[in-house]
Scaffold this active site. Structure first.
Site: not given
Length: 248
Positions: A17-18, A37, A57, A84, A139, A152, A156, A182
């Site tokens: 992804g991003i 990751d 993690d 990220n 976000s 969420y 953000k 984004p």
């Protein structure tokens, strides 16, 4: 010669992804990439020259310190950190009264506490090296007040506040802290959830000044800017990248 030649860049959530697009953008400018990751880190790192993939993690304190120690041991330092990693596409859209407390805490741990833990471990390394760059991925949702994802959106928004406060605290040490926010992005994580696309894709595109799908590569330029020499007098800032859906 790339503008990041000789720099070591850690990208959390960089396997897809991003995050993966960002890793490729930084690598194109000469940075040595460390992909951190939960899954797929080693495979993703194989795409980069001298890439390093580490499974970790980032919401776990001990795992984060182990990650940073291993990066420093194998790469010598950390010059760029891209925070990220986060939860989004797997979250169900629903009224805030229906969000379980356990899910609220999980979102805060993964999206916010992880940044605190990683920065707490990485910034001292940057200080010893004379400075560094921290780029946090937020976000566009907190700027628009998007409903039915309260945990969420709250997380953000916290990242923007985190960025500003940390920038003030570590600026004297040459550590610059900035943020990229984004819009709704057609990443691999989103594409794995057709119900999310059905609810948000068309309405997002229609609200943009530039009316097309947003893809992970759209975020890369701002992150490279924050990581590179062109932003040496920029800190505590957030750039919203959503095709002109929100003007910030």
């Amino acid at each position: 010669m790339g503008q990041l030649d000789g720099k070591v860049a850690v990208v959390t959530g960089g396997a897809q992804g991003i995050g993966n697009a960002i890793a490729h953008g930084l690598a194109a400018e000469g940075a040595r990439i460390v992909v951190a990751d939960l899954q797929g880190a080693e495979d993703a790192a194989g795409a980069f020259r001298d890439g390093l993939g580490l499974t970790a993690d980032v919401a776990d304190e001990a795992a984060v310190q182990g990650l940073v120690d291993e990066v420093v041991g194998r790469c010598g330092t950390i010059d760029v950190l891209v925070n990220n990693a986060g939860l989004y596409a797997s979250l169900a859209m629903r009224s805030f009264t229906e969000i379980p407390l356990a899910e609220w805490k999980q979102v805060m741990d993964v999206n916010v506490a992880s940044m605190f833990l990683v920065c707490r471990a990485v910034v001292p390394v940057m200080k010893e090296n004379g400075g560094g760059r921290v780029i946090n991925i937020s976000s566009g949702t907190p700027f628009r007040g998007v409903p039915f994802l309260l945990h969420y959106v709250t997380s953000k928004g916290a990242i923007v506040a985190f960025t500003r406060a940390l920038a003030k605290e570590v600026g004297r040490d040459g550590v610059l802290v900035n943020c990229v926010a984004p819009g709704f992005t057609m990443s691999a994580g989103v594409e794995a959830h057709p119900e999310v696309i059905e609810k948000l894709r068309d309405v997002s595109v229609a609200a943009r000044t530039l009316q097309r799908d947003q893809v992970p590569e759209d975020v890369v330029g701002a992150v490279v800017y924050f990581a590179g020499p062109g932003s040496v007098f920029v800190t505590g800032q957030t750039i919203v990248i959503d095709g002109g859906q929100y003007f910030h």
